[in-house]
Write an enzyme that holds these catalytic residues in place. Structure first.
Site, PDB file in Angstrom:
ATOM      1  N   ASN A  99      -2.089   5.170  17.105  1.00  0.00           N
ATOM      2  CA  ASN A  99      -3.527   4.793  16.525  1.00  0.00           C
ATOM      3  C   ASN A  99      -3.828   3.360  16.864  1.00  0.00           C
ATOM      4  OD1 ASN A  99      -5.310   5.175  14.355  1.00  0.00           O
ATOM      5  ND2 ASN A  99      -3.942   5.348  12.641  1.00  0.00           N
ATOM      6  N   GLY A 154       7.266  -2.072   5.787  1.00  0.00           N
ATOM      7  CA  GLY A 154       8.664  -2.403   5.610  1.00  0.00           C
ATOM      8  C   GLY A 154       9.474  -1.482   6.216  1.00  0.00           C
ATOM      9  N   CYS A 185       7.072  -6.879   7.202  1.00  0.00           N
ATOM     10  CA  CYS A 185       8.379  -6.254   7.829  1.00  0.00           C
ATOM     11  C   CYS A 185       8.847  -7.249   8.869  1.00  0.00           C
ATOM     12  CB  CYS A 185       8.040  -5.060   8.645  1.00  0.00           C
ATOM     13  SG  CYS A 185       9.413  -4.211   9.430  1.00  0.00           S
ATOM     14  N   CYS A 231      -0.093   2.806   8.939  1.00  0.00           N
ATOM     15  CA  CYS A 231       0.710   1.538   8.494  1.00  0.00           C
ATOM     16  C   CYS A 231       0.119  -0.002   8.485  1.00  0.00           C
ATOM     17  CB  CYS A 231       1.891   1.459   9.272  1.00  0.00           C
ATOM     18  SG  CYS A 231       3.289   0.450   8.889  1.00  0.00           S
ATOM     19  N   CYS A 273       7.602  -4.747  15.716  1.00  0.00           N
ATOM     20  CA  CYS A 273       7.597  -3.929  16.861  1.00  0.00           C
ATOM     21  C   CYS A 273       6.023  -4.166  17.283  1.00  0.00           C
ATOM     22  CB  CYS A 273       7.497  -2.188  16.080  1.00  0.00           C
ATOM     23  SG  CYS A 273       9.058  -1.881  15.396  1.00  0.00           S
ATOM     24  N   CYS A 293       3.541   8.348   0.902  1.00  0.00           N
ATOM     25  CA  CYS A 293       4.194   7.832   1.788  1.00  0.00           C
ATOM     26  C   CYS A 293       4.242   6.242   0.860  1.00  0.00           C
ATOM     27  CB  CYS A 293       3.236   7.422   3.118  1.00  0.00           C
ATOM     28  SG  CYS A 293       3.770   6.281   4.194  1.00  0.00           S
ATOM     29  N   GLU A 323       0.815  -1.160  -0.006  1.00  0.00           N
ATOM     30  CA  GLU A 323      -0.081  -0.042   0.169  1.00  0.00           C
ATOM     31  C   GLU A 323       0.905   1.269   0.041  1.00  0.00           C
ATOM     32  OE1 GLU A 323      -1.081   0.122   4.588  1.00  0.00           O
ATOM     33  OE2 GLU A 323      -2.011  -1.359   3.207  1.00  0.00           O
ATOM     34  N   SER A 333      12.516   6.566   6.727  1.00  0.00           N
ATOM     35  CA  SER A 333      12.434   6.336   8.093  1.00  0.00           C
ATOM     36  C   SER A 333      12.774   4.709   8.591  1.00  0.00           C
ATOM     37  CB  SER A 333      10.944   6.433   8.496  1.00  0.00           C
ATOM     38  OG  SER A 333      10.512   6.277   9.620  1.00  0.00           O
ATOM     39  N   CYS A 388       2.864  -2.334  15.911  1.00  0.00           N
ATOM     40  CA  CYS A 388       2.550  -1.941  14.362  1.00  0.00           C
ATOM     41  C   CYS A 388       2.046  -3.059  13.903  1.00  0.00           C
ATOM     42  CB  CYS A 388       3.991  -1.586  13.834  1.00  0.00           C
ATOM     43  SG  CYS A 388       4.018  -1.547  12.152  1.00  0.00           S
TER      44      CYS A 388
HETATM   45  N1  SAH Z   1       9.975   0.579   9.358  1.00  0.00           N
HETATM   46  C1  SAH Z   1      10.183   1.987   9.272  1.00  0.00           C
HETATM   47  C2  SAH Z   1       9.315   2.777   8.304  1.00  0.00           C
HETATM   48  C3  SAH Z   1       7.986   3.215   8.673  1.00  0.00           C
HETATM   49  S1  SAH Z   1       7.017   2.078   9.543  1.00  0.00           S
HETATM   50  C4  SAH Z   1      10.160   2.605  10.589  1.00  0.00           C
HETATM   51  O1  SAH Z   1       9.730   1.925  11.574  1.00  0.00           O
HETATM   52  O2  SAH Z   1      10.530   3.767  10.958  1.00  0.00           O
HETATM   53  C5  SAH Z   1       5.653   3.060   9.623  1.00  0.00           C
HETATM   54  C6  SAH Z   1       5.676   4.040  10.574  1.00  0.00           C
HETATM   55  O3  SAH Z   1       4.206   3.966  11.276  1.00  0.00           O
HETATM   56  C7  SAH Z   1       6.484   4.116  11.597  1.00  0.00           C
HETATM   57  O4  SAH Z   1       6.953   5.421  11.937  1.00  0.00           O
HETATM   58  C8  SAH Z   1       5.657   3.554  12.757  1.00  0.00           C
HETATM   59  O5  SAH Z   1       6.218   4.173  14.005  1.00  0.00           O
HETATM   60  C9  SAH Z   1       4.375   4.211  12.548  1.00  0.00           C
HETATM   61  N2  SAH Z   1       3.092   3.382  13.203  1.00  0.00           N
HETATM   62  C10 SAH Z   1       3.023   2.055  12.982  1.00  0.00           C
HETATM   63  N3  SAH Z   1       2.162   1.542  13.736  1.00  0.00           N
HETATM   64  C11 SAH Z   1       1.469   2.682  14.364  1.00  0.00           C
HETATM   65  C12 SAH Z   1       0.258   2.947  15.120  1.00  0.00           C
HETATM   66  N4  SAH Z   1      -0.526   2.120  15.532  1.00  0.00           N
HETATM   67  N5  SAH Z   1       0.066   4.481  15.216  1.00  0.00           N
HETATM   68  C13 SAH Z   1       0.780   5.361  14.752  1.00  0.00           C
HETATM   69  N6  SAH Z   1       2.088   5.042  14.246  1.00  0.00           N
HETATM   70  C14 SAH Z   1       2.193   3.842  13.776  1.00  0.00           C
HETATM   71 FE1  SF4 Z   2       8.509  -1.598  13.162  1.00  0.00          FE
HETATM   72 FE2  SF4 Z   2       8.415   0.166  11.071  1.00  0.00          FE
HETATM   73 FE3  SF4 Z   2       8.540  -2.743  10.787  1.00  0.00          FE
HETATM   74 FE4  SF4 Z   2       6.280  -1.413  11.724  1.00  0.00          FE
HETATM   75  S1  SF4 Z   2       7.333  -1.066   9.585  1.00  0.00           S
HETATM   76  S2  SF4 Z   2       7.338  -3.515  12.540  1.00  0.00           S
HETATM   77  S3  SF4 Z   2       7.042   0.117  13.065  1.00  0.00           S
HETATM   78  S4  SF4 Z   2      10.244  -1.530  11.748  1.00  0.00           S
END
Ligand code: SAH
Ligand code: SF4
Length: 355
Positions: free
Chosen positions: A291, A161, A116, A334, A120, A109, A95, A193, A123
């Site tokens: 979120n 990712g 991924c 995300c 985390c 974005c 997406e 990021s 996420c």
């Molecule tokens: N993997 C990289 C690239 C972006 S991941 C990283 O982690 O930096 C996507 C982004 O969405 C990250 O900044 C992450 O912190 C944010 N994100 C993921 N889950 C979220 C949530 N439930 N609420 C708000 N932001 C979230």
């Molecule tokens: Fe963590 Fe970014 Fe991967 Fe989500 S996309 S699991 S925030 S590293």
């Protein structure tokens, strides 16, 4: 890299394209001509490249192809955010989100992997695990496809990712997006990021100039270990050292993304520790209210705790911007659209456009 035996030109950097054309007996400047057609004008058929000889166009069509993406699903949010779902040639989906900024300006974005590996805990993408890396052309094609809806001023690698877990393909994609004869994005228009892969952060700084954002999300190793398992490998001390060493232009800063999660990382003590961590780093902080989603039991912070957190950072001269989660009504956080669709497997909607 190939569709059948054909090479997809969208996977090629300028050097790679020049090498291919040299093999075909063409002069180097032809590569720039081809790039102008593909990215400058959005042409995907060799027949339309009218300043190339007919023989050359026919020879190219025997060796190469130019992929052209259409979204399978488009969802529009009330706030103007538009989310695209693309189906890849192997059936996987990714997406891309277009976020309107001001009149006639938009940020895109984009995703860098299917799923991924970083896991985390907050996420949704993390819960899918890693399926595979995206090819350079699959990263670039998200921009090409969204461009058909209007210009894109900034690009953020913040979709699905971990970009630094797919470093070679991401660097190639950036080189393609930065081509003067193509999209011509400058380093300042694009932000990568990362969750904090320290050796790759250092390598990135050596290989290409791009804005860096770091998903920090915690101020102690104990909490960050729980939220982001990558912290067990590269704890805060090493992460912050890599940030201090990251090459920056005079007025450039690293963006620290900090998702505020109720009762986990949103206390005044966290704000204080954050100021300490950022000491000596040219930084700005994006505060993002968590979120909520079905994949986890974490809760969004209260407005009051966000306010207290931000006010403290500002009082210590740290640029701290509160970011609203855009496109909430279309699950634009995300991984959430993909999550929704994968759950409804078999009930996948026919391509829809809500505009
Ligand atoms: N993997 C990289 C690239 C972006 S991941 C990283 O982690 O930096 C996507 C982004 O969405 C990250 O900044 C992450 O912190 C944010 N994100 C993921 N889950 C979220 C949530 N439930 N609420 C708000 N932001 C979230
Ligand atoms: Fe963590 Fe970014 Fe991967 Fe989500 S996309 S699991 S925030 S590293």
């Amino acid at each position: 890299m190939t569709a059948g035996t054909l090479i997809d030109l969208k996977n090629l950097t300028l050097n790679e394209l020049s090498a291919l054309l040299a093999e075909m007996g063409q002069k180097p400047f032809r590569a720039k001509q081809v790039i102008r057609w593909i990215y400058g004008r959005g042409v995907t058929s060799f027949a339309d490249m009218t300043d190339l000889s007919k023989e050359f166009r026919e020879a190219l069509a025997l060796r190469a192809t130019i992929s052209d993406w259409q979204p399978e699903v488009v969802e529009d949010s009330r706030d103007g955010t538009r989310k695209y779902l693309f189906r890849l040639t192997d059936g996987q989906t990714i997406e891309t989100v277009r976020i309107p900024m001001e009149v006639e300006r938009a940020t895109l974005c984009i995703s860098t992997q299917v799923g991924c590996a970083m896991q985390c805990s907050f996420c949704l993408t993390g819960t899918f695990g890693l399926v595979r890396n995206l090819e350079p052309g699959e990263i670039v094609n998200q921009v090409c496809a969204a461009f058909k809806d209007g210009p894109i001023n900034n690009i953020v690698l913040m979709g699905m990712g971990e970009p630094l877990h797919n470093l070679d393909n991401v660097v190639k994609a950036l080189q393609i997006l930065f081509l003067d004869d193509g999209f011509g994005y400058g380093a300042r228009k694009v932000t990568l990021s990362t969750s904090g892969l320290v050796p790759q952060m250092r390598e990135l700084g050596q290989r290409i100039r791009v804005n860096l954002a770091v998903s920090l999300n915690a101020t102690t190793d104990a909490v960050r270990d729980q939220l982001m398992p990558i912290n067990r490998r590269y704890p805060l001390k090493e992460l912050m050292a890599a940030c201090r060493d990251y090459p920056l232009q005079p007025r450039q800063r690293i963006t620290f993304e900090y998702i505020l999660i109720r009762g986990i990382n949103d206390t005044p003590q966290d704000a204080k520790r954050l100021v300490g961590l950022l000491h000596g780093v040219k930084a700005k902080v994006n505060l993002i209210p968590y979120n909520e989603h079905e994949g986890s039991s974490f809760q969004a912070p209260t407005d009051e705790s966000i306010e207290v957190f931000q006010t403290y950072l500002l009082s210590r001269d740290i640029v701290a911007i509160r970011r609203s989660s855009k496109g909430q009504d279309i699950s634009a956080a995300c991984g959430q659209l993909k999550g929704k669709l994968d759950k409804a497997q078999g009930l996948l909607p026919a391509p829809v456009r809500n505009d």
